[in-house]
Design an enzyme around this catalytic site. Structure first.
Site, PDB file in Angstrom:
ATOM      1  N   VAL A 104       1.556   1.595  -0.192  1.00 45.87           N
ATOM      2  CA  VAL A 104       2.376   1.015   0.890  1.00 45.87           C
ATOM      3  C   VAL A 104       3.859   1.086   0.538  1.00 45.87           C
ATOM      4  O   VAL A 104       4.689   0.575   1.269  1.00 45.87           O
ATOM      5  CB  VAL A 104       1.961  -0.457   1.128  1.00 45.87           C
ATOM      6  N   HIS A 120      -3.304   2.117   4.164  1.00 42.40           N
ATOM      7  CA  HIS A 120      -3.191   0.666   3.950  1.00 42.40           C
ATOM      8  C   HIS A 120      -1.878   0.108   4.497  1.00 42.40           C
ATOM      9  O   HIS A 120      -1.422  -0.968   4.079  1.00 42.40           O
ATOM     10  CB  HIS A 120      -3.348   0.338   2.460  1.00 42.40           C
ATOM     11  N   CYS A 128       4.614  -9.461  13.778  1.00 47.29           N
ATOM     12  CA  CYS A 128       4.244 -10.840  14.115  1.00 47.29           C
ATOM     13  C   CYS A 128       2.724 -10.958  14.134  1.00 47.29           C
ATOM     14  O   CYS A 128       2.041 -10.113  14.732  1.00 47.29           O
ATOM     15  CB  CYS A 128       4.815 -11.211  15.482  1.00 47.29           C
ATOM     16  N   GLY A 190      -4.223   9.481  -9.108  1.00 44.15           N
ATOM     17  CA  GLY A 190      -3.764   8.132  -9.417  1.00 44.15           C
ATOM     18  C   GLY A 190      -4.460   7.023  -8.671  1.00 44.15           C
ATOM     19  O   GLY A 190      -3.836   6.021  -8.306  1.00 44.15           O
ATOM     20  N   SER A 192      -8.097   4.471  -8.667  1.00 46.63           N
ATOM     21  CA  SER A 192      -9.316   4.067  -9.385  1.00 46.63           C
ATOM     22  C   SER A 192     -10.556   4.419  -8.565  1.00 46.63           C
ATOM     23  O   SER A 192     -11.671   4.321  -9.069  1.00 46.63           O
ATOM     24  CB  SER A 192      -9.267   2.560  -9.656  1.00 46.63           C
ATOM     25  N   ASN A 216      -5.945  11.692 -13.280  1.00 44.74           N
ATOM     26  CA  ASN A 216      -5.968  10.280 -13.677  1.00 44.74           C
ATOM     27  C   ASN A 216      -6.188  10.198 -15.188  1.00 44.74           C
ATOM     28  O   ASN A 216      -7.140  10.796 -15.688  1.00 44.74           O
ATOM     29  CB  ASN A 216      -7.110   9.553 -12.954  1.00 44.74           C
ATOM     30  N   ALA A 234       0.310  11.462 -13.688  1.00 42.79           N
ATOM     31  CA  ALA A 234       0.574  12.301 -12.513  1.00 42.79           C
ATOM     32  C   ALA A 234       1.923  13.004 -12.597  1.00 42.79           C
ATOM     33  O   ALA A 234       2.054  14.154 -12.174  1.00 42.79           O
ATOM     34  CB  ALA A 234       0.507  11.433 -11.257  1.00 42.79           C
TER      35      ALA A 234
END
Ligand code: APR
Length: 249
Positions: A104, A120, A128, A190, A192, A216, A234
Site C-alpha cells: 500500500v 490491498h 469516509c 518479496g 511470504s 525471497n 530483491a
C-alpha cells in the site's frame, strides 16, 4: 549479482507474451520499510487485530489513525529501490506485463509502474467510512494528526487500505486473477505468500502451467513449486533477473 536462467526457464521467458509479477512487503524492505512477518516485522511488534481491522478502528480510532499516519510518513520519506525500478523495465520487455502488489506504500507507482494492480488498496488515500468520500491521506493527517478527521456526513476518514476481515476491491482482484490464470511467466517477489486471497494468485498461475519464479531470501509455502528460486534480497536479485530476461528476448 549475476543470474543465469536454466535452459527451460530461458525458453519459457523467450516465448512468453503474457507475464505477471506479484509483490509483497519484502520488495520495499531495502527502501527502509518494515515487512509484516519475520524478524523485526510489524506484526512482531503488535497484533494485527489491534491495528488493521474495522473492529480496532471502532474500538480506538485515534490509535489506529496515528499508526497509519506514522506508516504514511515513513512511506513518504522512502524512495523506490532498484527492485521497484527493474520491475518497471519489464513493461517494455513483454507484450503484456501486469504488476500485482499487496503493498500500500505507493512505491511501485512512484518508480513508474503503469500496469499496476493494488490488491490491498493504498495508504496515499483516505475515505469516509460512512459515505465513501475519498481524499488525500497527507492532507487528512495534516488537518487532524491525532484523530481521524470527521466527514461532512458525520462519518470518519480511514486509510484506504484493505483491513483483515474486509474484502479486496472486486474489480482489482478479478483482473489480477484473470492475468494470473492466463500468464506464461509468473514472478513472485518479496512476499511470504501466506495471506489469502492474494497468495491464491500463485496457485492460479501454477494451475495454468505458468513458469514460476520466486525472489525471497526465505522459503515460502510455494518455494517447492518454483521453476527458479533466487534466495536473495530483491534489490540485488530483481535487476539481475530482469537483465537475464532481457538478454534472452
Ligand atoms: N527482498 C525480498 N524479499 C524480502 C526481503 C528483501 N530484501 N526482506 C524480506 N523479504 C521477504 C521475507 O522473507 C518475507 O517472506 O519478504 C516477505 C515479507 O512477507 P510479509 O511480511 O508477510 O509481507 P507480505 O507477504 O507482503 O504480506 C501480505 O499481509 O499483513 C498483511 O496486508 C498485509 O499486504 C500484506 C499481506
Amino acid at each position: 549479482m549475476d543470474v543465469v536462467l536454466p535452459e527451460e526457464v530461458r525458453e519459457r521467458v523467450r516465448e512468453a507474451r503474457r507475464v505477471v509479477a506479484f509483490s509483497g512487503a519484502g520488495v520495499s524492505k531495502e527502501s527502509g520499510l518494515d515487512t509484516f512477518r519475520g524478524a523485526g516485522g510489524l506484526w512482531e511488534q503488535m497484533r494485527p487485530e489491534e491495528m488493521a481491522t474495522p473492529q480496532a478502528f471502532r474500538a480506538d480510532p485515534a490509535k489506529v489513525w496515528q499508526w497509519y499516519a506514522w506508516r504514511w510518513k515513513t512511506g513518504s520519506g522512502a524512495q523506490p529501490n532498484p527492485a521497484h525500478r527493474a520491475l518497471v523495465r519489464l513493461e517494455a520487455v513483454f507484450p503484456s506485463f501486469t504488476l500485482v502488489t499487496q503493498n500500500v506504500d505507493g512505491l511501485h507507482a512512484r518508480a513508474g509502474s503503469r500496469n499496476l494492480l493494488e490488491l490491498h488498496g493504498t495508504i496515499l488515500r483516505a475515505h469516509c467510512n460512512r459515505c465513501g468520500r475519498s481524499r488525500d491521506m497527507g492532507e487528512a493527517i495534516a488537518e487532524s494528526p491525532e484523530e481521524p478527521p470527521v466527514c461532512s456526513c458525520g462519518g470518519r476518514f480511514r486509510p484506504s487500505v484493505v483491513w483483515f476481515g474486509e474484502t479486496l476491491p472486486e474489480e482489482v482482484l478479478f483482473r489480477a486473477s484473470q492475468e494470473a490464470s492466463s500468464c506464461e511467466v509468473f514472478l513472485s517477489v518479496g512476499t511470504s505468500s501466506t495471506v489469502y486471497p492474494a497468495a491464491g494468485l500463485i496457485e492460479l498461475a501454477h494451475q495454468a502451467g505458468a513458469c514460476l519464479i520466486e525472489v525471497n531470501p526465505e522459503p515460502t509455502p510455494f518455494s517447492g513449486r518454483m521453476d527458479l528460486r533466487l534466495a536473495a534480497p530483491a534489490g540485488e536479485a530483481v535487476p539481475a533477473l530482469v537483465d537475464a530476461m532481457e538478454r534472452c528476448r
